[in-house]
Design a protein around this motif. Sequence first.
Motif, PDB file in Angstrom:
ATOM      1  N   ASN A 460      51.456  40.495  43.991  1.00  0.00           N
ATOM      2  CA  ASN A 460      50.662  40.509  42.663  1.00  0.00           C
ATOM      3  C   ASN A 460      51.277  39.717  41.659  1.00  0.00           C
ATOM      4  O   ASN A 460      50.508  38.831  40.711  1.00  0.00           O
ATOM      5  CB  ASN A 460      50.146  41.977  42.239  1.00  0.00           C
ATOM      6  CG  ASN A 460      49.256  42.065  41.221  1.00  0.00           C
ATOM      7  OD1 ASN A 460      49.748  42.581  40.126  1.00  0.00           O
ATOM      8  ND2 ASN A 460      48.095  41.239  41.102  1.00  0.00           N
ATOM      9  N   GLU A 463      50.687  36.081  42.658  1.00  0.00           N
ATOM     10  CA  GLU A 463      49.397  35.707  41.963  1.00  0.00           C
ATOM     11  C   GLU A 463      49.306  35.288  40.661  1.00  0.00           C
ATOM     12  O   GLU A 463      48.415  34.366  40.193  1.00  0.00           O
ATOM     13  CB  GLU A 463      48.376  36.421  42.788  1.00  0.00           C
ATOM     14  CG  GLU A 463      46.866  36.050  42.407  1.00  0.00           C
ATOM     15  CD  GLU A 463      45.908  36.768  43.025  1.00  0.00           C
ATOM     16  OE1 GLU A 463      44.705  36.354  42.910  1.00  0.00           O
ATOM     17  OE2 GLU A 463      46.023  38.011  43.545  1.00  0.00           O
ATOM     18  N   THR A 685      46.383  35.842  47.446  1.00  0.00           N
ATOM     19  CA  THR A 685      45.381  36.451  46.880  1.00  0.00           C
ATOM     20  C   THR A 685      45.900  37.976  47.031  1.00  0.00           C
ATOM     21  O   THR A 685      45.489  38.290  48.249  1.00  0.00           O
ATOM     22  CB  THR A 685      43.802  36.114  47.441  1.00  0.00           C
ATOM     23  OG1 THR A 685      43.609  34.899  47.223  1.00  0.00           O
ATOM     24  CG2 THR A 685      42.805  37.080  46.905  1.00  0.00           C
ATOM     25  N   SER A 686      46.249  38.545  46.067  1.00  0.00           N
ATOM     26  CA  SER A 686      46.506  40.038  46.554  1.00  0.00           C
ATOM     27  C   SER A 686      45.476  41.305  46.278  1.00  0.00           C
ATOM     28  O   SER A 686      44.565  41.004  45.346  1.00  0.00           O
ATOM     29  CB  SER A 686      47.627  40.351  45.278  1.00  0.00           C
ATOM     30  OG  SER A 686      47.224  40.185  44.050  1.00  0.00           O
ATOM     31  N   ARG A 704      39.092  43.426  43.552  1.00  0.00           N
ATOM     32  CA  ARG A 704      40.416  43.795  43.799  1.00  0.00           C
ATOM     33  C   ARG A 704      40.411  45.355  43.441  1.00  0.00           C
ATOM     34  O   ARG A 704      39.677  45.868  42.554  1.00  0.00           O
ATOM     35  CB  ARG A 704      41.252  42.982  42.827  1.00  0.00           C
ATOM     36  CG  ARG A 704      41.079  41.695  42.777  1.00  0.00           C
ATOM     37  CD  ARG A 704      41.362  40.945  44.081  1.00  0.00           C
ATOM     38  NE  ARG A 704      41.192  39.416  44.252  1.00  0.00           N
ATOM     39  CZ  ARG A 704      42.089  38.484  43.663  1.00  0.00           C
ATOM     40  NH1 ARG A 704      43.439  39.263  43.414  1.00  0.00           N
ATOM     41  NH2 ARG A 704      41.977  37.433  43.504  1.00  0.00           N
TER      42      ARG A 704
END
Length: 809
Positions: A460, A463, A685-686, A704
């Motif tokens: 995260n 990103e 892409t978390s 998300r």
Amino acid sequence: MAAQSWPAAAKDLVMTALGTSRVWATLAHGIINEVYWPAVDQPQVRDFGFLVAGAGWWRELKRVDSYTLSTPDPTIQLPTISHHGDGDGYQVTLRPVVDPDRDTLLIAYTVTGTGVRLYPLLAPHLSIYRPASEDEWPAFGADNVAWLDPADNTMFASSRTRCVCVSASPPFSRGSAGFVSDTDGWTDFSRNQAMTWTYSLAGPGVVALMGELTESSGLLAVGFGETPAQARAVGQASLAAGFDAVAARFSSGWQTWASGLTLPGTAQGLSPVVTDAIRQSAAVLKTHEDHAVPGAFVASLATPWGEDTNDPAGYHMVWCRDGAECGLALAAAGRTDDAVNLLAYLASKQQADGHWPRCFFVDGSFDPNAAVQLDEVAFPVLLAARLEEYGVALPTSIDDMIRKAAIYLAQNGPISGVDLWEENSGGSPFTIALEIVAMVAAATCLGGLDQQYALALADNWNERLEEFTYVAGSQLDRYFGTDGHYVRIGPSADQIRVGNQPASVEPIAAEAQVGMEFLYLPRLGLRDPADKRITDTLVVVDRMIRRDTPSGSTYYRYNTDGYGEWLDGSGWPRRRFGTRFGIGRPWPLLAGELGHYEAIRGGDPATQLTAMLAMRGRGGLLPEQIWDGNSLPWRHLEPGKPAGSAMPLAWAQSELIKLAITIATGRPVEMLQSVLARYGRTAPTSDRWFWRDAAPVRDLPPGRTLVIEDPRPFTLHFGFDEWNAVSERNAEQLGLGMFGVSLGSADLASHASVQFVRRYVDGQWEPASRHDVALHVTRAPALRLSAAELGRVTAAGGRARRAGHRPTG
């Protein structure tokens, strides 16, 4: 009475023996500068210089500054210094060596010239150095007592348990002890053009000793001990052993150590000049290690602008960053044993909560008021991971060190209390990149929730890295024709108070200040070197902070930097207006950082390597900064050559080694396989986005999970679309000592925003009355407030923006 101070910080050479000796010596301007004993952070001699005199004239060798310096091999710092007085017809040759078996610096001398005599001049600076407030600095080394033994004119100085003895073979014909600038030997010559004083005692105070040598050759021994008798005994033993035997032992120790180096050479396309330079750099790094405490590497055997300060610490302290840089370079050079010792030492100095002090003495003492640098928490983890990639067995204590460091980073990242330059808090590309890498590396020795959380948090932060450190469409970008650029310190809402400037200087917008920190993103494998955000930032920094010099091009730390000499070449410590200030000068190691970038993008790193070599000093050492003004020969300042801050800088010597290795291998030493495998030089892409006070999520992309987290257990009081459907949920353990509430797709699907506030287990509500996150936002996240700015907003309860929401009763 004269005030105590240190000598100039730009050294020609640094030396120590690899044995039981606890002595380190530095050379500058053709004489001995600081001599350290009994640890690498404890300088006991300001300088040991020489006057030379004949009929009706005298000269101070360091002021004449006409000498040559040579060593037998780049890894054997056993110098021969030849001073020439062409107009006066003298030549003085000095050959210093540290005795590997004793706490002695031995110096062989020869003097030629009609009627010429040599006068060694010792300025002791004896004390026990420790963390101290600035108002205590003047006292260090200012209580010394100096005296002579009337039997043979052997010279002594002491301060409590710090004693030094200067003995000679043949003995001194006479000597004198005096107060500096009053009754010392230099003042005697200055006033009387000859040695006319023979005082037997001086002190306590700032003192100096001088002896007269009537023979054309001989030996001097500078011995150290806890008592005058001990200091004299070790010196006499070294004199009895003789220069040749001591020098042979010295050389043998360094030859054995250097045989373990596996540096690239001419077979890998490096020139002999580069090969010699990186071998010397490796020996310089080893010289900065303590002997009684293996692995304790100081940043420099120098005090920046020492002639203007009596700072008891200088750069002869341990920084985790500088130490880890040394460890990475030495490991890559083949000396993984030294790197393991360094890592084990750092592990022993880690604090209970997982961080390290900003810097500390070898014994671990430090200033408790100094802010924590998160890059220095991450660097030891990176070093451990790199050693494991080399297949090196690590001490069992290292797993615990890594876990504690990961806990600290998880609970305190990604916004650092202070950046790598120790000046500003905020989001540094350099620091956050290292935190991400450290979390990925730490995950390999974690398990369960801890491992899952470490990797999710790293993903995260990776990103969102641009959210913290990148700005688009700023005035700078419009001017330079770029889409955007990485800032030195983000987020861009910050107004940065510039360090090392007068207190009256107004803060500047973060988006207007740039540095080279962003180059660690491709260097660590987090971004592609061809990423337009990277290349655009290069355009900006080349226009704003690049400096072309006769030695080549390098960079300032950042625009508006004030850490450097003033226009007249006077040192940074001299000016104070609320804070010390000057004009920042270019750093050679930043040429190395650009060289790494050129190497990994397939460019031409040789230009930067050549520049670094040209920026070295007379003895081949790399300085912290180079001079970029007009020639000031009376201050030894020449364009493109070392400035007066510190030389050598271990970090810069490490950068040279690593750049040469990167050129030869194509891979930076800091680039971990685990990081490359996970990210492949692109932002991930978390699945989970982590909201915390220091890094709030304001706009959550579609699909998300939002995780509100805190180091303390809490209950989340939350609602949607302006406090509708209010509910509460208890936080659960996330890992690494963090707690959080997760709001997934099922919770967020039909809403446009979420509002929340936390209540802790003691029943107390957090200071803020509400937090807001916009949901399903597809636009790029905007840069947001830093921890400092956010703290001011939350302290006010956010009421200036919107009404809060807390249940009553």
